[in-house]
Design a protein around this motif. Structure first.
Motif: not given
Length: 247
Positions: A77-94, A96-101
């Motif tokens: 469960k800690a791994r999933i939460l870490s993944l979600y918040y790591f992804w959520r921390a990405h800026s919109w610029r990066i 859109e630039a890299r099309n990160l789904t």
């Protein structure tokens, strides 16, 4: 010695990779960091002595041996939460630039909505990720769903996990580094490296600070559903690791 790091995302594997990769000449390091070893011929793979990728068990089986294999597990469960918040921390610029789904969906959706999201490849990253990775692609459906019973999935996943030489845990990275350095005959690092720690994440380019949501009963129930197999694998591996450490 030929080494393969089976890297499960958000377990601390990048820290171990960054330590290990410097122990090999650059030409002996396989450049593949995701899972596409099929793009190399058998002869090309034999030129490398170090492999490190987000690979499943089927891809691991493609690598030429003999291999010293390593993986790191984290409380699921800690791994999933870490993944979600790591992804959520990405800026919109990066994003859109890299099309990160994945980061785009984490940015758009609250935690509960994200956990319930069933498209864009998200289930493959969060829904019993250890089990599906250890089973390998032959046991997954087109959307990453497991196509065998939970009982068979656990049996096969544990069988494959126990073929890996060193199984470490995010919660005891010092212990893992001690095992790996002893096996490879290299010195422990003077300071434990944490390449993607949340403590320095906001200092990375195109990463932003994010607030964590309170874990409601509904969110916790969804996390339990998404880790029903992984929690068994993790607890079984942890018990076996502790037993082996005293042998």
């Amino acid at each position: 010695m030929r080494v393969a790091l089976v890297h499960f995302p958000k377990t601390g594997g990048t820290s171990l990779h960054d330590f290990l990769v410097d122990k090999f000449p650059p030409k002996a390091v396989c450049p593949e960091r995701i899972r596409s070893f099929e793009r190399f011929t058998r002869e090309e793979l034999q030129q490398f002595d170090y492999f490190s990728a987000h690979m499943d068990f089927a891809r691991l089986s493609l690598l030429p041996g003999p291999l010293y294999t390593i993986t790191v597990l984290r409380e699921p469960k800690a791994r999933i939460l870490s993944l979600y918040y790591f992804w959520r921390a990405h800026s919109w610029r990066i994003i859109e630039a890299r099309n990160l789904t994945g980061p785009r969906r984490a940015k758009e959706l609250g935690l509960l909505e994200f956990l319930k999201h069933r498209s864009d490849g998200i289930p493959s990253d969060v829904d019993n990720y250890y089990a599906r990775s250890l089973l390998g692609r032959h046991w997954s459906g087109p959307r990453g769903e497991i196509v065998v019973s939970d009982e068979d999935a656990l049996r096969l996943a544990m069988r494959n996990l126990l073929t890996i030489d060193t199984i470490g845990f995010t919660e005891d990275m010092a212990g893992l580094f001690q095992q790996v350095t002893r096996r490879l005959g290299v010195e422990m690092p003077a300071e434990m490296p944490w390449a993607r720690s949340s403590k320095n994440q906001v200092n990375l380019p195109d990463m932003e600070a994010v607030e964590r949501e309170q874990i409601t009963p509904e969110i916790d129930a969804q996390l339990n559903k998404l880790t029903r197999l992984d929690r068994v694998i993790y607890e079984n591996a942890k018990r076996m690791f502790v037993q082996q450490s005293f042998v």
